[in-house]
Design an enzyme around this catalytic site. Structure first.
Site: not given
Ligand code: PEP
Length: 252
Positions: A9, A11, A96, A98, A168, A174, A214
């Protein structure tokens, strides 16, 4: 046997040039694992076409970071599943964290998006996951169960075969804080049990559940060792072709 599925992703990152370079790096880096793992990249909407061109004749799929639930019309700024299909998308991320927590999307809206994605021939990746306060208050199962039930409301068993779930935990996205493999497995197993209750054991056994939060080259392998972790949804580390490719390889 569920085939691993790793998605990147991107973003709101990259530009015309770097999105294509990144896609090319992923294509060339993943050549020797073709067929062993499903891989997708989800660039910003505006770069879908050129990234799609860079993925041509590779086995890397194109995905979108979101989709709107209406098919066309006066919905300024929104993108329909038909449009995404038209530019070559196979997958669409729905819900997601966000979009839930920054943009304010509700479970009901996300459910409409999941339906619209499937109707338009896309494979939705439904994201679920708890906030840190919810985990601390022992509400992870309650929150994830609600997001699953509401997000998948009205989906027939046949339609479920199109769906990937991404667990997630919001506190891990992040932040550099990854869930331990045991924490991930605990929630993934809970999600699979819930799918068996909502549908049946066969469907629950077939649905892929990605972990996201992460994920990095050095923790991907141990997360993927867990029985119910079937892949990874990768944010930050998907912006470097070498890191993303290493994660894909650790997921085979
Ligand atoms: C995501 O945005 O789905 C995600 C898992 O981000 P990150 O790997 O940066 O934590």
């Amino acid at each position: 046997m569920r085939k691993s599925f790793v998605a990147g992703n991107w973003k709101m990152n990259t530009d015309v040039h770097s999105s294509v370079k990144l896609a090319q790096g992923v294509v060339s880096g993943c050549k020797d694992v073709v067929g062993k793992v499903d891989v997708a990249v989800c660039p910003p909407f505006v770069y879908l076409q050129q990234v799609g061109a860079a993925l041509q004749s590779s086995h890397i799929a194109l995905g979108s970071q979101d989709v709107y639930f209406e098919q066309k019309g006066a919905f300024t700024g929104e993108i329909s599943s038909a449009m995404l299909k038209d530019v070559g998308c196979a997958y669409a991320i729905c819900g997601h964290s966000e979009r839930r927590h920054v943009i304010g999307e509700t479970d009901e809206l996300i459910n409409k998006k999941v339906h619209a994605a499937i109707l338009g021939g896309l494979l939705p990746i439904l994201c679920v996951g708890e906030l840190i306060e919810e985990r601390k208050a022992n509400k992870t199962a309650e929150v994830v169960t609600r997001q699953m039930k509401k997000g998948l409301a009205g989906l027939t068993p046949e339609k479920m075969s199109a769906v990937t779930i991404a667990y997630e935990p919001v506190w891990a996205i992040g932040t550099g804080l990854t869930a331990t493999p045991q924490q991930a497995q605990e929630v993934h197993a809970m999600i699979r049990k819930l799918l068996a209750e909502m549908y049946d054991r066969k469907i629950a056994g077939e649905i892929r559940i990605q972990y996201g939060g992460s994920a990095k080259p050095d923790n991907a392998g141990e997360l993927m060792q867990e029985e119910d972790v079937d892949g990874l949804l990768v944010g930050g580390a998907s912006l470097k072709a070498d890191d993303f490719v290493a994660i894909v390889k650790a997921s085979v």
